[in-house]
Each structure stands twice: as C-alpha cells, then as structure tokens.
Design an enzyme around this catalytic site. Sequence first.
Site, PDB file in Angstrom:
ATOM      1  N   ALA A  21     -21.316  68.470 -28.251  1.00 28.43           N
ATOM      2  CA  ALA A  21     -22.427  67.743 -27.637  1.00 28.43           C
ATOM      3  C   ALA A  21     -21.932  67.004 -26.401  1.00 28.43           C
ATOM      4  O   ALA A  21     -20.765  66.626 -26.298  1.00 28.43           O
ATOM      5  CB  ALA A  21     -23.035  66.769 -28.634  1.00 28.43           C
ATOM      6  N   GLY A  22     -22.850  66.773 -25.459  1.00 31.89           N
ATOM      7  CA  GLY A  22     -22.522  66.064 -24.231  1.00 31.89           C
ATOM      8  C   GLY A  22     -22.597  66.946 -23.012  1.00 31.89           C
ATOM      9  O   GLY A  22     -22.953  66.487 -21.932  1.00 31.89           O
ATOM     10  N   ASP A  26     -24.592  69.787 -22.711  1.00 30.33           N
ATOM     11  CA  ASP A  26     -25.990  70.188 -22.513  1.00 30.33           C
ATOM     12  C   ASP A  26     -26.891  69.187 -23.220  1.00 30.33           C
ATOM     13  O   ASP A  26     -27.457  69.467 -24.274  1.00 30.33           O
ATOM     14  CB  ASP A  26     -26.194  71.606 -23.034  1.00 30.33           C
ATOM     15  CG  ASP A  26     -27.563  72.180 -22.691  1.00 30.33           C
ATOM     16  OD1 ASP A  26     -28.292  71.538 -21.907  1.00 30.33           O
ATOM     17  OD2 ASP A  26     -27.914  73.252 -23.214  1.00 30.33           O
ATOM     18  N   ASN A  40     -15.917  58.738 -19.954  1.00 29.94           N
ATOM     19  CA  ASN A  40     -17.349  58.646 -19.682  1.00 29.94           C
ATOM     20  C   ASN A  40     -17.918  57.401 -20.334  1.00 29.94           C
ATOM     21  O   ASN A  40     -17.465  56.959 -21.386  1.00 29.94           O
ATOM     22  CB  ASN A  40     -18.083  59.906 -20.179  1.00 29.94           C
ATOM     23  CG  ASN A  40     -18.593  59.768 -21.595  1.00 29.94           C
ATOM     24  OD1 ASN A  40     -19.673  59.188 -21.824  1.00 29.94           O
ATOM     25  ND2 ASN A  40     -17.826  60.260 -22.567  1.00 29.94           N
ATOM     26  N   MET A  42     -21.579  57.294 -20.305  1.00 30.63           N
ATOM     27  CA  MET A  42     -22.904  57.796 -19.953  1.00 30.63           C
ATOM     28  C   MET A  42     -24.022  56.980 -20.595  1.00 30.63           C
ATOM     29  O   MET A  42     -25.025  56.675 -19.961  1.00 30.63           O
ATOM     30  CB  MET A  42     -23.032  59.262 -20.361  1.00 30.63           C
ATOM     31  CG  MET A  42     -21.965  60.188 -19.782  1.00 30.63           C
ATOM     32  SD  MET A  42     -21.944  60.260 -17.988  1.00 30.63           S
ATOM     33  CE  MET A  42     -23.372  61.266 -17.678  1.00 30.63           C
ATOM     34  N   ASN A  57     -27.801  67.390 -31.734  1.00 33.97           N
ATOM     35  CA  ASN A  57     -27.120  66.119 -31.961  1.00 33.97           C
ATOM     36  C   ASN A  57     -28.092  64.999 -31.612  1.00 33.97           C
ATOM     37  O   ASN A  57     -28.590  64.937 -30.483  1.00 33.97           O
ATOM     38  CB  ASN A  57     -25.867  66.077 -31.084  1.00 33.97           C
ATOM     39  CG  ASN A  57     -25.050  64.824 -31.252  1.00 33.97           C
ATOM     40  OD1 ASN A  57     -25.541  63.725 -31.088  1.00 33.97           O
ATOM     41  ND2 ASN A  57     -23.770  64.996 -31.544  1.00 33.97           N
ATOM     42  N   ASN A 102     -25.075  61.305 -34.578  1.00 30.59           N
ATOM     43  CA  ASN A 102     -24.028  60.740 -33.727  1.00 30.59           C
ATOM     44  C   ASN A 102     -24.088  59.217 -33.795  1.00 30.59           C
ATOM     45  O   ASN A 102     -24.911  58.588 -33.135  1.00 30.59           O
ATOM     46  CB  ASN A 102     -24.201  61.211 -32.283  1.00 30.59           C
ATOM     47  CG  ASN A 102     -23.089  60.709 -31.377  1.00 30.59           C
ATOM     48  OD1 ASN A 102     -22.151  60.045 -31.824  1.00 30.59           O
ATOM     49  ND2 ASN A 102     -23.188  61.022 -30.102  1.00 30.59           N
ATOM     50  N   THR A 116     -22.990  53.007 -26.389  1.00 32.64           N
ATOM     51  CA  THR A 116     -24.224  52.295 -26.722  1.00 32.64           C
ATOM     52  C   THR A 116     -23.827  51.078 -27.543  1.00 32.64           C
ATOM     53  O   THR A 116     -23.280  51.229 -28.634  1.00 32.64           O
ATOM     54  CB  THR A 116     -25.189  53.187 -27.523  1.00 32.64           C
ATOM     55  OG1 THR A 116     -25.570  54.304 -26.717  1.00 32.64           O
ATOM     56  CG2 THR A 116     -26.438  52.409 -27.923  1.00 32.64           C
ATOM     57  N   GLY A 159     -10.516  64.737 -23.790  1.00 32.23           N
ATOM     58  CA  GLY A 159      -9.589  65.651 -23.162  1.00 32.23           C
ATOM     59  C   GLY A 159      -8.200  65.537 -23.751  1.00 32.23           C
ATOM     60  O   GLY A 159      -7.993  65.016 -24.852  1.00 32.23           O
ATOM     61  N   TYR A 186     -15.212  70.454 -24.982  1.00 29.92           N
ATOM     62  CA  TYR A 186     -16.058  70.169 -23.832  1.00 29.92           C
ATOM     63  C   TYR A 186     -15.193  69.839 -22.625  1.00 29.92           C
ATOM     64  O   TYR A 186     -15.163  70.574 -21.645  1.00 29.92           O
ATOM     65  CB  TYR A 186     -17.049  69.045 -24.148  1.00 29.92           C
ATOM     66  CG  TYR A 186     -17.836  68.501 -22.973  1.00 29.92           C
ATOM     67  CD1 TYR A 186     -17.853  69.130 -21.737  1.00 29.92           C
ATOM     68  CD2 TYR A 186     -18.598  67.338 -23.092  1.00 29.92           C
ATOM     69  CE1 TYR A 186     -18.580  68.629 -20.670  1.00 29.92           C
ATOM     70  CE2 TYR A 186     -19.328  66.823 -22.038  1.00 29.92           C
ATOM     71  CZ  TYR A 186     -19.311  67.468 -20.818  1.00 29.92           C
ATOM     72  OH  TYR A 186     -20.017  66.961 -19.766  1.00 29.92           O
TER      73      TYR A 186
END
Length: 341
Positions: free
Chosen positions: A57-58, A60, A106, A108, A134, A165, A171, A254, A304
Amino acid sequence: MFYRLAAPALFALEPETAHRLTIAALRLAPDRAPPADGPLGSEIAGVRFPNPVGLAAGFDKNAEVPDAMLGLGFGFVEVGSVTPFPQPGNPRPRLFRLTQDRGVINRMGFNNAGAQAAVARLARRRRVGVVGANVGANKDTPDRIADYVAGIRTFAPLADYLTINISSPNTPGLRDLQAEGELAALLSAIAGERRAGDPPVFLKVAPDLTGGDHERIVRAALDHGIAALIVANTTVSRPTLSSRDAGETGGLSGAPLHDLALAQMRRFRAIAGAELPLIGVGGIASAEQAWQRIRAGASLVQLYSALVYEGPGLARRMTRGLEHLMRRDGFASIAEAVGTE
C-alpha cells in the site's frame, strides 16, 4: 532499458511530482495479463496468490492502476490507504528520496481521494488478479473505529482481502490503536461487521514494537479472526543515514528499514509459529532478500520503495530469482520454505 533512460529525469523532479507522473503513465499503459499461477503459487487465508511478490500500500492510494501493476508481474497489489472521506494529507514537501541510502522518508498523512472514488474504480475492474484494499481513518474523525468499520464494509464486495492500517506514523495518535484495549475494541468491532463470504482481514503493524507487544498483538489477532499480519510499516527510528534529507520527520522505508523489519518478522514468527500467516515488507529489494524473509517466516512479501531505485521490472526479476532459489534449496513450493530459516 526504458527506466534506465528515464530515471535521471524522474530523479530531477520533486519526488511526489515524479510519482504522479508515474501513475499517469501507468494509466496509459497497454493492458497486460496478471501473472499466471505457477511454481511460486500458494494459498493464504483462502486466497490463491500466483506468486508471493506483492505491491505494498502507498503506491496506488486511489486504486488508479492496480491492473497495470499486476501486469508488471506482481502476484498481488494492495491499494490505499483509503479513508472514508477525501483528505489532502500533510503539507508538501512530504516525500523525500534518500538516494545515498536507497531509502525514502514520507509524511504523507493518508492523502487520498476518499473511499467512493476508489470504490468507483474497483467496481469497473474485471476482477482478474489479486487486489487488496488497505483502509485507514480520517485525521479529523471523532470515531476512528467507526472509520475502519466503514472501510471494511465498503470494500468487502470489491477486494480479495482487506488490510487494517493502524501503523502509519503520519496520522497523530493512529498507532495508539495498537495498544491493548484499543486494539481489542477495534478488532472486535470489525469482527462484528463481517459476514459469511467476506474477504479475509489482515492487520498491518509497526516495526517500532517493544516488550510484550508482539505476544499481545498475535493473541488479539487470533482471538478476533485476523487472517494474517503484515510486518511491518515504516519506522520512526533512525539508523545512521548519509543522505541530505535524512533529518526529515516521517516514516522511513527502503533499504535502511531492512534489518529492523527482518528482526520483527523473526520475532513474530517465533511467537505465532504457523498459526498466523505473516506477510513481510520493509527494505526488500531483491530475490535474495525476499527469500530470506520467506525463510524467516513470511508467506508473502511486499515492496514499494525499492521500485524507486530498481525500476518497474523488479517484480519479474524477483519472481524469476525466487523460483531459482526455491529449487536450489530443495523446496517444491514457497509454502514448504516458510519459517525454515
């Protein structure tokens, strides 16, 4: 070849802009069939996966290109995270390449177009290939549990599996749902909404766990019918990093996440054994690393961040490599190799 030529131009762009251009290009890509079931296939929680290499996830978030990614050789694709209502996420810049470290940071903040936009796209699919959804909670919701229940209810008719998630660090307060009382309340509410024939529910956990967290999460998952754990999300910890943006806040993924995610996989496998399937994610960028995660206890793997550095041919290279490694080590199937480290 195309990616090697295009990569310098993409890396010259701000990361989020480059990502949006990638999604736009994938939307225009010619249709390709998803992978066929073969020697790497396995069944997890009643779902048949043609190979164990999935897109995390993340990538798309809005379910724009799941079929294009399946066409690149992924055995399954997880869209999202999707919240009930649209939200812009955190202010930009919020995505950073750590090129020297082959990592990404990230923050996001669950930016997405909302559940209805994703539902409309998924409803137009031919339902060929394995696609999971997700789900997350809106930042300003007065009732996070209700948001997750709504997500499960909304996507159940359209997804092959569903992921809760609760482990994004971006968040505020979201990871509090991993605490004992909150987790039990959340999983109980979701279990109460599920109907016969609904897809299985997976739980995605953070890598930043300590003490008795692992035992408690495994027990809660088993008690409430969770079908698998995804281990693990991005980390707020920081190993030694060399890249210019290493000091940015957010979740680190990563290559720098590899060792921590592998250690957490081993810990969860030691506790859950074969009773609860595990899905490994975090720092996986090669067939050898995917095989190591499988031998450590993962029935499936996801990636990802590695796509940023390895390009769109990575899934096919990994599946070819995994088939070789499986045969080299004398296993007839991926399932046979799980947890045999």
